[in-house]
Design a protein around this motif. Structure first.
Motif, PDB file in Angstrom:
ATOM      1  N   GLY A 117     -23.380  -9.301   7.616  1.00  0.00           N
ATOM      2  CA  GLY A 117     -22.559  -9.053   8.796  1.00  0.00           C
ATOM      3  C   GLY A 117     -21.477 -10.107   8.977  1.00  0.00           C
ATOM      4  N   ILE A 118     -20.428  -9.739   9.703  1.00  0.00           N
ATOM      5  CA  ILE A 118     -19.302 -10.648   9.911  1.00  0.00           C
ATOM      6  C   ILE A 118     -18.887 -10.676  11.376  1.00  0.00           C
ATOM      7  CG2 ILE A 118     -18.422 -10.308   7.566  1.00  0.00           C
ATOM      8  CD1 ILE A 118     -16.206  -8.557   8.828  1.00  0.00           C
ATOM      9  N   VAL A 119     -18.155 -11.731  11.729  1.00  0.00           N
ATOM     10  CA  VAL A 119     -17.537 -11.864  13.043  1.00  0.00           C
ATOM     11  C   VAL A 119     -16.041 -11.997  12.824  1.00  0.00           C
ATOM     12  CG1 VAL A 119     -17.307 -13.312  15.110  1.00  0.00           C
ATOM     13  CG2 VAL A 119     -19.559 -12.993  14.066  1.00  0.00           C
ATOM     14  N   ILE A 120     -15.265 -11.197  13.549  1.00  0.00           N
ATOM     15  CA  ILE A 120     -13.806 -11.331  13.557  1.00  0.00           C
ATOM     16  C   ILE A 120     -13.428 -11.652  14.996  1.00  0.00           C
ATOM     17  CG2 ILE A 120     -11.583 -10.213  13.180  1.00  0.00           C
ATOM     18  CD1 ILE A 120     -12.937  -8.439  11.090  1.00  0.00           C
ATOM     19  N   LEU A 121     -12.880 -12.847  15.194  1.00  0.00           N
ATOM     20  CA  LEU A 121     -12.658 -13.386  16.531  1.00  0.00           C
ATOM     21  C   LEU A 121     -11.179 -13.605  16.788  1.00  0.00           C
ATOM     22  CD1 LEU A 121     -13.995 -14.617  19.088  1.00  0.00           C
ATOM     23  CD2 LEU A 121     -14.115 -16.777  17.843  1.00  0.00           C
ATOM     24  N   ASN A 122     -10.683 -13.096  17.897  1.00  0.00           N
ATOM     25  CA  ASN A 122      -9.308 -13.319  18.318  1.00  0.00           C
ATOM     26  C   ASN A 122      -9.239 -14.640  19.080  1.00  0.00           C
ATOM     27  OD1 ASN A 122      -6.655 -13.163  19.212  1.00  0.00           O
ATOM     28  ND2 ASN A 122      -7.096 -11.652  20.787  1.00  0.00           N
ATOM     29  N   ILE A 123      -8.502 -15.592  18.517  1.00  0.00           N
ATOM     30  CA  ILE A 123      -8.226 -16.860  19.192  1.00  0.00           C
ATOM     31  C   ILE A 123      -6.719 -17.057  19.155  1.00  0.00           C
ATOM     32  CG2 ILE A 123      -8.483 -19.374  19.122  1.00  0.00           C
ATOM     33  CD1 ILE A 123     -11.195 -19.002  17.845  1.00  0.00           C
ATOM     34  N   ILE A 124      -6.105 -17.238  20.311  1.00  0.00           N
ATOM     35  CA  ILE A 124      -4.662 -17.479  20.375  1.00  0.00           C
ATOM     36  C   ILE A 124      -4.464 -18.989  20.311  1.00  0.00           C
ATOM     37  CG2 ILE A 124      -2.581 -17.191  21.764  1.00  0.00           C
ATOM     38  CD1 ILE A 124      -3.963 -14.694  22.991  1.00  0.00           C
ATOM     39  N   SER A 125      -3.904 -19.463  19.184  1.00  0.00           N
ATOM     40  CA  SER A 125      -3.830 -20.903  18.979  1.00  0.00           C
ATOM     41  C   SER A 125      -2.873 -21.243  17.850  1.00  0.00           C
ATOM     42  CB  SER A 125      -5.226 -21.434  18.611  1.00  0.00           C
ATOM     43  OG  SER A 125      -5.175 -22.791  18.255  1.00  0.00           O
ATOM     44  N   SER A 126      -2.350 -22.449  17.887  1.00  0.00           N
ATOM     45  CA  SER A 126      -1.683 -23.016  16.724  1.00  0.00           C
ATOM     46  C   SER A 126      -2.767 -23.382  15.722  1.00  0.00           C
ATOM     47  CB  SER A 126      -0.916 -24.277  17.106  1.00  0.00           C
ATOM     48  OG  SER A 126       0.141 -23.965  17.977  1.00  0.00           O
ATOM     49  N   ILE A 127      -2.377 -23.586  14.479  1.00  0.00           N
ATOM     50  CA  ILE A 127      -3.333 -24.004  13.465  1.00  0.00           C
ATOM     51  C   ILE A 127      -3.408 -25.526  13.405  1.00  0.00           C
ATOM     52  CG2 ILE A 127      -3.835 -23.984  10.984  1.00  0.00           C
ATOM     53  CD1 ILE A 127      -2.569 -21.173  10.929  1.00  0.00           C
ATOM     54  N   GLU A 128      -2.265 -26.171  13.530  1.00  0.00           N
ATOM     55  CA  GLU A 128      -2.201 -27.626  13.406  1.00  0.00           C
ATOM     56  C   GLU A 128      -1.722 -28.262  14.704  1.00  0.00           C
ATOM     57  OE1 GLU A 128       0.385 -28.141  10.059  1.00  0.00           O
ATOM     58  OE2 GLU A 128      -1.163 -27.557   8.634  1.00  0.00           O
ATOM     59  N   GLY A 129      -1.775 -29.572  14.729  1.00  0.00           N
ATOM     60  CA  GLY A 129      -1.273 -30.315  15.877  1.00  0.00           C
ATOM     61  C   GLY A 129      -2.164 -30.224  17.088  1.00  0.00           C
ATOM     62  N   SER A 130      -1.684 -30.792  18.184  1.00  0.00           N
ATOM     63  CA  SER A 130      -2.504 -30.834  19.397  1.00  0.00           C
ATOM     64  C   SER A 130      -2.757 -29.438  19.958  1.00  0.00           C
ATOM     65  CB  SER A 130      -1.846 -31.717  20.455  1.00  0.00           C
ATOM     66  OG  SER A 130      -0.597 -31.162  20.845  1.00  0.00           O
ATOM     67  N   GLN A 131      -1.859 -28.475  19.710  1.00  0.00           N
ATOM     68  CA  GLN A 131      -2.046 -27.114  20.209  1.00  0.00           C
ATOM     69  C   GLN A 131      -3.092 -26.336  19.407  1.00  0.00           C
ATOM     70  OE1 GLN A 131      -0.533 -26.001  23.082  1.00  0.00           O
ATOM     71  NE2 GLN A 131       0.091 -28.133  23.200  1.00  0.00           N
ATOM     72  N   GLY A 132      -3.585 -26.900  18.318  1.00  0.00           N
ATOM     73  CA  GLY A 132      -4.597 -26.237  17.510  1.00  0.00           C
ATOM     74  C   GLY A 132      -5.979 -26.852  17.625  1.00  0.00           C
ATOM     75  N   LYS A 133      -6.154 -27.742  18.584  1.00  0.00           N
ATOM     76  CA  LYS A 133      -7.448 -28.422  18.719  1.00  0.00           C
ATOM     77  C   LYS A 133      -8.591 -27.446  18.985  1.00  0.00           C
ATOM     78  CE  LYS A 133      -5.801 -32.934  20.217  1.00  0.00           C
ATOM     79  NZ  LYS A 133      -5.778 -33.891  21.349  1.00  0.00           N
ATOM     80  N   PHE A 134      -8.366 -26.478  19.876  1.00  0.00           N
ATOM     81  CA  PHE A 134      -9.456 -25.555  20.186  1.00  0.00           C
ATOM     82  C   PHE A 134      -9.834 -24.723  18.968  1.00  0.00           C
ATOM     83  CE2 PHE A 134     -11.093 -21.407  21.413  1.00  0.00           C
ATOM     84  CZ  PHE A 134     -12.279 -21.808  21.992  1.00  0.00           C
ATOM     85  N   LEU A 135      -8.846 -24.212  18.237  1.00  0.00           N
ATOM     86  CA  LEU A 135      -9.137 -23.417  17.043  1.00  0.00           C
ATOM     87  C   LEU A 135      -9.972 -24.223  16.056  1.00  0.00           C
ATOM     88  CD1 LEU A 135      -8.776 -20.949  15.173  1.00  0.00           C
ATOM     89  CD2 LEU A 135      -6.681 -22.031  14.355  1.00  0.00           C
ATOM     90  N   ARG A 136      -9.582 -25.469  15.816  1.00  0.00           N
ATOM     91  CA  ARG A 136     -10.326 -26.295  14.869  1.00  0.00           C
ATOM     92  C   ARG A 136     -11.737 -26.594  15.387  1.00  0.00           C
ATOM     93  NH1 ARG A 136      -5.228 -28.537  14.858  1.00  0.00           N
ATOM     94  NH2 ARG A 136      -5.882 -30.443  15.909  1.00  0.00           N
ATOM     95  N   ALA A 137     -11.867 -26.799  16.686  1.00  0.00           N
ATOM     96  CA  ALA A 137     -13.193 -27.044  17.269  1.00  0.00           C
ATOM     97  C   ALA A 137     -14.071 -25.796  17.146  1.00  0.00           C
ATOM     98  CB  ALA A 137     -13.057 -27.463  18.733  1.00  0.00           C
TER      99      ALA A 137
END
Length: 192
Positions: free
Chosen positions: A167-187
């Protein structure tokens, strides 16, 4: 059309000219943010991100059961039912009023392959005995933030527990990939 406040949200339904396609669309605005869009003349997906949910067929081509966390105008669940006639989808939408409006304004119809649960998605994850081949995440507490209770290690473990093998999970996260705007995505990536 301004609509009354539901238990959870203030909801607006209005028509808008989509700049990319030059087609009229219907928008479901929740708390002053666009949460769902639908073309007035067909049920093709308007929002580009929703098309990425179809990656499921590349990662798990034999899927039969799906869970979607977050419904809004039910654009992807409707598309799912059309494109995958041998599969079923359960949708967890916390706000019954949103589902009512999706039926009234967004052509959501009853279907034996669609089950809708009106409760908090984390409560559903904690209590369901069902198993799924894919989990789609599209629940938001605002335009850019996931509900905190769905972003924890414990929530991810619950998702893992209800997935079938492969099974898989496909999750929508609105975020930058890098920099301070991507902290949540990386977390959240580390959480998974």
């Amino acid at each position: 059309v301004a609509l009354p406040i539901s238990t959870y949200n203030r909801i607006w339904i209005y028509d808008y000219l989509d700049k990319k396609t030059n087609k009229l669309t219907k928008i479901m605005g929740i708390n002053n943010e666009n949460h769902s869009s639908m073309f007035l003349d067909n049920d093709d997906l308007v929002n580009e991100y929703t098309k990425y949910y179809h990656l499921v067929k590349y990662f798990n081509s034999n899927f039969k059961t799906a869970l979607m966390l977050g419904g809004a105008g039910y654009s992807y669940p409707k598309d799912f039912l059309f494109k995958y006639p041998d599969a079923s989808i359960d949708v967890v939408e916390i706000d019954e009023k949103i589902t009512e409006l999706a039926k009234k304004y967004f052509r959501l119809k009853d279907d034996e392959r669609l089950s809708i649960y009106h409760q908090d998605a984390r409560v559903y994850l904690n209590t369901t005995n069902k198993k799924y081949d894919v989990i789609f995440g599209d629940a938001f507490s605002s335009k850019y933030s996931l509900p905190y209770q769905l972003a924890t290690k414990e929530a991810v473990i619950k998702k893992y527990d209800i997935l079938n093998d492969g099974g898989i999970v496909i999750l929508n996260i609105i975020s930058s990939i890098e920099g301070s705007q991507g902290k949540f995505l990386r977390a959240e990536y580390r959480t998974y």
